[in-house]
Design a protein around this motif. Sequence first.
Motif, PDB file in Angstrom:
ATOM      1  N   PHE A 101      51.492  42.879  92.560  1.00 23.61           N
ATOM      2  CA  PHE A 101      50.029  42.869  92.407  1.00 23.61           C
ATOM      3  C   PHE A 101      49.516  44.113  93.120  1.00 23.61           C
ATOM      4  O   PHE A 101      49.991  44.428  94.222  1.00 23.61           O
ATOM      5  CB  PHE A 101      49.405  41.623  93.054  1.00 23.61           C
ATOM      6  CG  PHE A 101      49.564  40.366  92.247  1.00 23.61           C
ATOM      7  CD1 PHE A 101      48.669  40.057  91.224  1.00 23.61           C
ATOM      8  CD2 PHE A 101      50.598  39.488  92.513  1.00 23.61           C
ATOM      9  CE1 PHE A 101      48.814  38.900  90.484  1.00 23.61           C
ATOM     10  CE2 PHE A 101      50.759  38.330  91.776  1.00 23.61           C
ATOM     11  CZ  PHE A 101      49.863  38.026  90.760  1.00 23.61           C
TER      12      PHE A 101
ATOM     13  N   HIS B  95      58.500  29.395  86.004  1.00 21.56           N
ATOM     14  CA  HIS B  95      57.814  29.219  87.290  1.00 21.56           C
ATOM     15  C   HIS B  95      57.950  27.766  87.732  1.00 21.56           C
ATOM     16  O   HIS B  95      57.743  26.845  86.933  1.00 21.56           O
ATOM     17  CB  HIS B  95      56.337  29.589  87.146  1.00 21.56           C
ATOM     18  CG  HIS B  95      56.106  30.809  86.325  1.00 21.56           C
ATOM     19  ND1 HIS B  95      56.404  32.077  86.780  1.00 21.56           N
ATOM     20  CD2 HIS B  95      55.661  30.953  85.057  1.00 21.56           C
ATOM     21  CE1 HIS B  95      56.111  32.949  85.832  1.00 21.56           C
ATOM     22  NE2 HIS B  95      55.670  32.289  84.771  1.00 21.56           N
TER      23      HIS B  95
ATOM     24  N   ALA C 224      47.997  26.777  91.197  1.00 21.01           N
ATOM     25  CA  ALA C 224      47.841  28.193  91.576  1.00 21.01           C
ATOM     26  C   ALA C 224      47.014  28.370  92.851  1.00 21.01           C
ATOM     27  O   ALA C 224      47.407  29.119  93.755  1.00 21.01           O
ATOM     28  CB  ALA C 224      47.234  28.981  90.410  1.00 21.01           C
TER      29      ALA C 224
ATOM     30  N   TYR D 181      59.155  35.478  94.003  1.00 22.41           N
ATOM     31  CA  TYR D 181      57.886  34.833  94.383  1.00 22.41           C
ATOM     32  C   TYR D 181      58.132  33.579  95.222  1.00 22.41           C
ATOM     33  O   TYR D 181      57.448  32.562  95.062  1.00 22.41           O
ATOM     34  CB  TYR D 181      57.069  34.493  93.143  1.00 22.41           C
ATOM     35  CG  TYR D 181      56.280  35.663  92.577  1.00 22.41           C
ATOM     36  CD1 TYR D 181      56.669  36.969  92.826  1.00 22.41           C
ATOM     37  CD2 TYR D 181      55.150  35.454  91.799  1.00 22.41           C
ATOM     38  CE1 TYR D 181      55.958  38.031  92.309  1.00 22.41           C
ATOM     39  CE2 TYR D 181      54.418  36.517  91.273  1.00 22.41           C
ATOM     40  CZ  TYR D 181      54.834  37.805  91.534  1.00 22.41           C
ATOM     41  OH  TYR D 181      54.127  38.872  91.021  1.00 22.41           O
TER      42      TYR D 181
ATOM     43  N   ASP E 146      44.180  34.955  89.282  1.00 18.09           N
ATOM     44  CA  ASP E 146      44.986  36.181  89.095  1.00 18.09           C
ATOM     45  C   ASP E 146      46.454  35.826  88.868  1.00 18.09           C
ATOM     46  O   ASP E 146      47.143  36.434  88.051  1.00 18.09           O
ATOM     47  CB  ASP E 146      44.890  37.091  90.332  1.00 18.09           C
ATOM     48  CG  ASP E 146      43.469  37.580  90.576  1.00 18.09           C
ATOM     49  OD1 ASP E 146      42.758  37.811  89.591  1.00 18.09           O
ATOM     50  OD2 ASP E 146      43.094  37.685  91.761  1.00 18.09           O
ATOM     51  N   LEU E 147      46.918  34.821  89.617  1.00 19.77           N
ATOM     52  CA  LEU E 147      48.328  34.418  89.465  1.00 19.77           C
ATOM     53  C   LEU E 147      48.552  33.853  88.056  1.00 19.77           C
ATOM     54  O   LEU E 147      49.515  34.228  87.369  1.00 19.77           O
ATOM     55  CB  LEU E 147      48.680  33.356  90.528  1.00 19.77           C
ATOM     56  CG  LEU E 147      50.137  32.909  90.544  1.00 19.77           C
ATOM     57  CD1 LEU E 147      51.062  34.051  90.957  1.00 19.77           C
ATOM     58  CD2 LEU E 147      50.335  31.729  91.518  1.00 19.77           C
TER      59      LEU E 147
ATOM     60  N   CYS F 201      55.312  39.254  97.164  1.00 19.06           N
ATOM     61  CA  CYS F 201      55.270  39.822  95.794  1.00 19.06           C
ATOM     62  C   CYS F 201      55.624  41.298  95.759  1.00 19.06           C
ATOM     63  O   CYS F 201      55.608  41.885  94.663  1.00 19.06           O
ATOM     64  CB  CYS F 201      53.891  39.601  95.179  1.00 19.06           C
ATOM     65  SG  CYS F 201      52.609  40.618  95.925  1.00 19.06           S
TER      66      CYS F 201
ATOM     67  N   GLN G 188      48.643  36.603  85.488  1.00 19.30           N
ATOM     68  CA  GLN G 188      49.924  37.328  85.449  1.00 19.30           C
ATOM     69  C   GLN G 188      50.988  36.482  84.735  1.00 19.30           C
ATOM     70  O   GLN G 188      51.748  36.980  83.913  1.00 19.30           O
ATOM     71  CB  GLN G 188      50.393  37.685  86.856  1.00 19.30           C
ATOM     72  CG  GLN G 188      51.628  38.556  86.805  1.00 19.30           C
ATOM     73  CD  GLN G 188      52.142  38.916  88.187  1.00 19.30           C
ATOM     74  OE1 GLN G 188      52.907  38.169  88.764  1.00 19.30           O
ATOM     75  NE2 GLN G 188      51.740  40.070  88.700  1.00 19.30           N
ATOM     76  N   TYR G 189      51.044  35.195  85.062  1.00 22.09           N
ATOM     77  CA  TYR G 189      52.050  34.326  84.451  1.00 22.09           C
ATOM     78  C   TYR G 189      51.820  34.205  82.932  1.00 22.09           C
ATOM     79  O   TYR G 189      52.767  34.119  82.158  1.00 22.09           O
ATOM     80  CB  TYR G 189      52.043  32.944  85.111  1.00 22.09           C
ATOM     81  CG  TYR G 189      52.686  32.923  86.498  1.00 22.09           C
ATOM     82  CD1 TYR G 189      53.207  34.079  87.071  1.00 22.09           C
ATOM     83  CD2 TYR G 189      52.782  31.747  87.225  1.00 22.09           C
ATOM     84  CE1 TYR G 189      53.791  34.063  88.336  1.00 22.09           C
ATOM     85  CE2 TYR G 189      53.370  31.719  88.494  1.00 22.09           C
ATOM     86  CZ  TYR G 189      53.865  32.893  89.041  1.00 22.09           C
ATOM     87  OH  TYR G 189      54.453  32.867  90.277  1.00 22.09           O
TER      88      TYR G 189
ATOM     89  N   ILE H  13      48.287  30.161  96.407  1.00 23.51           N
ATOM     90  CA  ILE H  13      47.641  31.356  96.967  1.00 23.51           C
ATOM     91  C   ILE H  13      47.072  31.068  98.365  1.00 23.51           C
ATOM     92  O   ILE H  13      47.054  31.942  99.238  1.00 23.51           O
ATOM     93  CB  ILE H  13      46.560  31.898  95.988  1.00 23.51           C
ATOM     94  CG1 ILE H  13      47.220  32.322  94.672  1.00 23.51           C
ATOM     95  CG2 ILE H  13      45.790  33.058  96.607  1.00 23.51           C
ATOM     96  CD1 ILE H  13      48.374  33.302  94.802  1.00 23.51           C
TER      97      ILE H  13
END
Length: 314
Positions: A32, A57, A11, A87, A41-42, A28, A45-46, A15
Motif C-alpha cells: 500500500f 484470504h 476488514a 499479510y 482500502d483492504l 504489508c 485491493q482484495y 485494520i
Amino acid sequence: MNIRPFKKCDADTIISWIKSERIFRYWCADRFESYPITGKDLIAQYEDLAFNDDIFHFVAYDDQGLIGHFNIRYPDKKDMSTVRLGYVIVDDSRRGQGLGKEMIVTALRYAVEYMNASKVTIGVFDNNPSALYCYLGAGFKDTGVTETYSCLGEDWTCKELIYDACDISADAEGFSYYISPEDYMMFRDAVGWGLFPLEEAEKSLRDSIVICIREEGKPVALGRIVWDHGYVVYIADIIVLPKYQGQGYGRRIMEKVMSTIRNNLKPGYSVMVSLSSAKGKESFYEKFGFINRPNDDVGHGMFQWIKEPFTKED
Ligand SMILES: CC(C)(COP(=O)(O)OP(=O)(O)OC[C@H]1O[C@@H](n2cnc3c(N)ncnc32)[C@H](O)[C@@H]1OP(=O)(O)O)[C@@H](O)C(=O)NCCC(=O)NCCS
C-alpha cells in the motif's frame, strides 16, 4: 483455533490491529502506498486481486472472535507446488501468547493438506523479531536470500524463509519428519508387510506424523502417529530396516513417538494410544507402557483388512 475465508466485514477489525506505521510496513511492506488505510482500502485491493484467482484470504478465529489474518497465494500459477504466505497479522491485544505460531502452523497444514503444496515461502523483515521467531518456530527455515526495501526512510532487509514439507534434514536430535511414498513402500517390503498403491501411501503419510532416522541421507528407521486430534492415537509402521535392527533404532523411534504425543497434549487432555504388535514383539512395546490385550478389563483388540486386488507391479 480455526481458520475460514476472509469476509468483507472482517476488514475494519483487521485494520484496527495496526497501531503504527512501523507495524503497517512490517505487515504489508510496500504493497500500500500510503498510511493509514481503512477496511475499505483492504477490500478494494482484495477485489482487484480477485480477478487473478491466485490469492486466497483467511482469518483465524476462536470463541473470543477473530485472532488473526493471512493470505496464501501462488507466486507462479504454473508451479502449484509452491505457495506463499503474506499479510500475516494477529490481534494486537492477543500477541505474544503463541497464537501467531498456532495460526502459521494451521496455515501450513492447510497449504500442504488441502492445496497440495510441498513448499511454502514467506518474507520477513529482520528488524521484526516477533514475526521472525514465530515463523522459525512454526517450521520455516532461513534461505539466506534477502531483499532490501525502502521503508520509513530506512533500508529494511527482508529475509526469505521457506517451509519444505518434503524436507529430509535431521533436527538436533537426529530425527527427520518426511519420507517419500516410495521409501515407505520400501520399508514395508523389507519386513514383508503388505504393499499398496503409491497414491494410497502418499495419503497415509500426509495424514500422519512421520518420524524417521536417516543414515547418510537414507531412511533406516520409521514410525508414524495417526491422530484424530482428539483422544484417539494410533501408532503405525514402527519399522527398522533388517540391516539396522538390534542397534537401538527402534527404541529411539518409539521414545520420540511417545514424547511427540505427550508434547502435543493440552492441559486436561487424555488420549488412548494403541498399536498392533508384530507377533513376538509385545515385550518391546511393554517397555513404553503398553498393556497386552485381552486382560481382566478389556477383550482382544480386533482388526480386518479390506482389500482390492493389487500387485507390486501395479
Ligand atoms: C508477527 C506476529 C503475527 C506473531 O504473532 P504472535 O502471536 O505475536 O507470536 P507468538 O506469540 O505466536 O510467538 C511465536 C514464537 O516467537 C517467539 N517470539 C515472539 N516474539 C519474539 C521476540 N520479540 N523475540 C524472540 N522471540 C519472540 C515466541 O517466544 C514464540 O516462541 P515459542 O513458540 O518457542 O515460545 C504478531 O506479532 C503480529 O501480528 N505482528 C504485527 C504484524 C507483523 O509484523 N506481521 C508480520 C508480517 S511478515
